[in-house]
Scaffold this motif. Structure first.
Motif, PDB file in Angstrom:
ATOM      1  N   ASP A  65      -2.721  -4.608   3.933  1.00 13.01           N
ATOM      2  CA  ASP A  65      -2.338  -4.471   2.370  1.00 13.01           C
ATOM      3  C   ASP A  65      -3.001  -5.493   1.444  1.00 13.01           C
ATOM      4  O   ASP A  65      -3.714  -5.239   0.486  1.00 13.01           O
ATOM      5  CB  ASP A  65      -0.786  -4.663   2.149  1.00 13.01           C
ATOM      6  CG  ASP A  65       0.169  -3.527   2.636  1.00 13.01           C
ATOM      7  OD1 ASP A  65      -0.843  -2.429   2.940  1.00 13.01           O
ATOM      8  OD2 ASP A  65       1.262  -3.584   2.909  1.00 13.01           O
ATOM      9  N   ASP A  72      -9.045  -2.821  -4.128  1.00 21.37           N
ATOM     10  CA  ASP A  72      -8.619  -2.487  -5.609  1.00 21.37           C
ATOM     11  C   ASP A  72      -9.013  -3.386  -6.736  1.00 21.37           C
ATOM     12  O   ASP A  72      -9.474  -2.848  -7.760  1.00 21.37           O
ATOM     13  CB  ASP A  72      -7.173  -1.992  -5.214  1.00 21.37           C
ATOM     14  CG  ASP A  72      -6.983  -1.018  -4.447  1.00 21.37           C
ATOM     15  OD1 ASP A  72      -7.867  -0.082  -4.068  1.00 21.37           O
ATOM     16  OD2 ASP A  72      -5.968  -0.870  -4.230  1.00 21.37           O
ATOM     17  N   LYS A 121      -3.480   2.361 -10.716  1.00 19.51           N
ATOM     18  CA  LYS A 121      -2.212   2.777  -9.934  1.00 19.51           C
ATOM     19  C   LYS A 121      -2.340   2.444  -8.634  1.00 19.51           C
ATOM     20  O   LYS A 121      -1.272   1.880  -7.974  1.00 19.51           O
ATOM     21  CB  LYS A 121      -2.492   4.262 -10.375  1.00 19.51           C
ATOM     22  CG  LYS A 121      -1.055   4.922 -10.360  1.00 19.51           C
ATOM     23  CD  LYS A 121      -1.231   6.339 -10.429  1.00 19.51           C
ATOM     24  CE  LYS A 121      -0.034   7.060 -10.834  1.00 19.51           C
ATOM     25  NZ  LYS A 121      -0.380   8.487 -11.393  1.00 19.51           N
ATOM     26  N   ASP A 122      -3.655   2.538  -7.944  1.00 16.74           N
ATOM     27  CA  ASP A 122      -3.772   2.302  -6.386  1.00 16.74           C
ATOM     28  C   ASP A 122      -3.172   0.889  -6.056  1.00 16.74           C
ATOM     29  O   ASP A 122      -2.539   0.315  -5.067  1.00 16.74           O
ATOM     30  CB  ASP A 122      -4.933   2.523  -6.108  1.00 16.74           C
ATOM     31  CG  ASP A 122      -5.531   4.108  -5.898  1.00 16.74           C
ATOM     32  OD1 ASP A 122      -4.552   4.789  -6.171  1.00 16.74           O
ATOM     33  OD2 ASP A 122      -6.672   4.526  -6.067  1.00 16.74           O
ATOM     34  N   ARG A 124      -1.296  -1.076  -7.983  1.00 17.07           N
ATOM     35  CA  ARG A 124       0.013  -1.350  -8.252  1.00 17.07           C
ATOM     36  C   ARG A 124       0.925  -1.159  -6.801  1.00 17.07           C
ATOM     37  O   ARG A 124       1.968  -1.476  -6.535  1.00 17.07           O
ATOM     38  CB  ARG A 124       0.575  -0.463  -9.245  1.00 17.07           C
ATOM     39  CG  ARG A 124       0.289  -1.338 -10.662  1.00 17.07           C
ATOM     40  CD  ARG A 124       1.116  -0.450 -11.744  1.00 17.07           C
ATOM     41  NE  ARG A 124       0.377  -1.154 -13.096  1.00 17.07           N
ATOM     42  CZ  ARG A 124       0.072  -0.310 -14.134  1.00 17.07           C
ATOM     43  NH1 ARG A 124      -0.173   0.856 -13.858  1.00 17.07           N
ATOM     44  NH2 ARG A 124      -0.573  -0.916 -14.947  1.00 17.07           N
ATOM     45  N   GLN A 125       0.482   0.227  -6.225  1.00 16.53           N
ATOM     46  CA  GLN A 125       1.215   0.895  -5.115  1.00 16.53           C
ATOM     47  C   GLN A 125       0.786  -0.124  -4.087  1.00 16.53           C
ATOM     48  O   GLN A 125       1.580  -0.230  -3.222  1.00 16.53           O
ATOM     49  CB  GLN A 125       0.536   2.136  -4.904  1.00 16.53           C
ATOM     50  CG  GLN A 125       1.220   2.904  -3.617  1.00 16.53           C
ATOM     51  CD  GLN A 125       2.645   2.930  -4.013  1.00 16.53           C
ATOM     52  OE1 GLN A 125       3.339   3.415  -4.960  1.00 16.53           O
ATOM     53  NE2 GLN A 125       3.356   2.422  -2.740  1.00 16.53           N
ATOM     54  N   ASP A 126      -0.452  -0.697  -3.768  1.00 21.88           N
ATOM     55  CA  ASP A 126      -0.808  -1.633  -2.648  1.00 21.88           C
ATOM     56  C   ASP A 126       0.092  -2.776  -2.972  1.00 21.88           C
ATOM     57  O   ASP A 126       0.725  -3.409  -2.006  1.00 21.88           O
ATOM     58  CB  ASP A 126      -2.103  -1.886  -2.753  1.00 21.88           C
ATOM     59  CG  ASP A 126      -2.981  -0.669  -2.288  1.00 21.88           C
ATOM     60  OD1 ASP A 126      -2.393   0.156  -1.686  1.00 21.88           O
ATOM     61  OD2 ASP A 126      -4.189  -0.626  -2.531  1.00 21.88           O
ATOM     62  N   ARG A 128       3.113  -3.068  -4.275  1.00 25.99           N
ATOM     63  CA  ARG A 128       4.426  -2.642  -3.834  1.00 25.99           C
ATOM     64  C   ARG A 128       4.681  -2.493  -2.444  1.00 25.99           C
ATOM     65  O   ARG A 128       5.746  -2.935  -1.831  1.00 25.99           O
ATOM     66  CB  ARG A 128       4.929  -0.969  -4.271  1.00 25.99           C
ATOM     67  CG  ARG A 128       5.436  -1.483  -5.740  1.00 25.99           C
ATOM     68  CD  ARG A 128       5.809  -0.007  -6.283  1.00 25.99           C
ATOM     69  NE  ARG A 128       4.886   1.082  -6.644  1.00 25.99           N
ATOM     70  CZ  ARG A 128       4.281   1.040  -7.797  1.00 25.99           C
ATOM     71  NH1 ARG A 128       4.600   0.487  -8.572  1.00 25.99           N
ATOM     72  NH2 ARG A 128       3.502   2.263  -7.853  1.00 25.99           N
ATOM     73  N   ASP A 129       3.597  -2.023  -1.497  1.00 24.74           N
ATOM     74  CA  ASP A 129       3.532  -1.827  -0.176  1.00 24.74           C
ATOM     75  C   ASP A 129       3.531  -3.105   0.488  1.00 24.74           C
ATOM     76  O   ASP A 129       4.230  -3.512   1.469  1.00 24.74           O
ATOM     77  CB  ASP A 129       2.200  -1.103   0.245  1.00 24.74           C
ATOM     78  CG  ASP A 129       2.306   0.445   0.000  1.00 24.74           C
ATOM     79  OD1 ASP A 129       3.458   0.746  -0.150  1.00 24.74           O
ATOM     80  OD2 ASP A 129       1.370   0.796  -0.175  1.00 24.74           O
ATOM     81  N   GLN A 132       7.087  -4.745   0.203  1.00 21.54           N
ATOM     82  CA  GLN A 132       7.792  -3.944   1.139  1.00 21.54           C
ATOM     83  C   GLN A 132       7.711  -4.480   2.523  1.00 21.54           C
ATOM     84  O   GLN A 132       8.576  -4.726   3.305  1.00 21.54           O
ATOM     85  CB  GLN A 132       7.525  -2.404   1.174  1.00 21.54           C
ATOM     86  CG  GLN A 132       8.637  -1.715   1.905  1.00 21.54           C
ATOM     87  CD  GLN A 132      10.078  -1.951   1.924  1.00 21.54           C
ATOM     88  OE1 GLN A 132      10.449  -1.668   0.534  1.00 21.54           O
ATOM     89  NE2 GLN A 132      10.680  -1.964   2.893  1.00 21.54           N
TER      90      GLN A 132
END
Length: 160
Positions: A65, A72, A121-122, A124-126, A128-129, A132
Motif C-alpha cells: 500500500d 499515485d 481518488k486512487d 485516497r483509496q490507497d 484508506r487501504d 485498514q
C-alpha cells in the motif's frame, strides 16, 4: 425386622453403588483433565503461529500500500505538471486566435484534469487501504499477545 433390614440393605447397597459410580467417574475424569491442558498448549502454539503469519501478511500488504501511495503521488505530481503546461498552451492558443488550437488546448486541459481527479481518488483509496491494513495488523498483534499470555498460563497450570 426382616423388612426393615431389607430396606436398610438396599439403601446401603444403593449408596455404595452410587459412591462407586461417582469414584469411577472421578477416576476417568482425572486423566481427561490432564490431557486437556496439553491440548490447550498445542492449540495456543498453533494460534500463535497463525497470528505471526497474519502479521507477516499484514506487513506485506502495508508495504504494498505504501508503494502504491508513492506511485499515485508521483502520478499526481506529473498530472499537475501537465496541467501547468496545458494552461500555458491554452493561454498561447488564445493569443494566437486560432479556434481549433483553442479547442484542442481545452480538450487537453479537460483530459488532464480528469486524469488528475482519478489519480487523487486512487491515492485516497490507497490511503484508506493502508489505514485498514494497519488496523488489521494492530488487531493481529493484540491477538498474538493474548495467545502468548494464554500459552504462558496453560504451561504454568500444567507445571503447577
Amino acid at each position: 425386622m426382616n423388612r426393615h433390614s431389607g430396606w436398610l440393605v438396599r439403601t446401603a447397597a444403593t449408596a455404595v453403588g452410587t459412591v462407586g459410580v461417582t469414584v469411577g467417574l472421578l477416576a476417568t475424569a482425572a486423566p481427561a483433565q490432564e490431557i486437556r491442558p496439553a491440548q490447550e498448549i498445542r492449540n495456543d502454539v498453533r494460534d500463535l503461529g497463525q497470528d505471526r503469519r497474519e502479521i507477516r501478511q499484514d506487513n506485506r500488504e502495508i508495504r504494498s500500500d505504501r508503494g502504491e501511495l508513492r506511485g499515485d503521488t508521483k502520478e499526481i505530481r506529473g498530472d499537475r505538471r501537465e496541467l501547468r503546461g496545458d494552461r500555458q498552451d491554452l493561454k498561447n492558443a488564445y493569443k494566437s486566435g486560432d479556434p481549433s488550437t483553442v479547442k484542442d488546448a481545452r480538450q487537453d486541459l479537460r483530459g488532464d484534469r480528469r486524469d488528475l481527479r482519478g489519480d487523487v481518488k486512487d491515492r485516497r483509496q490507497d490511503g484508506r487501504d493502508l489505514r485498514q491494513d494497519k488496523g488489521d495488523r494492530r488487531q493481529d498483534v493484540r491477538d498474538m499477545h493474548r495467545d502468548r499470555r494464554d500459552l504462558r498460563r496453560d504451561v504454568a497450570e500444567r507445571k503447577g
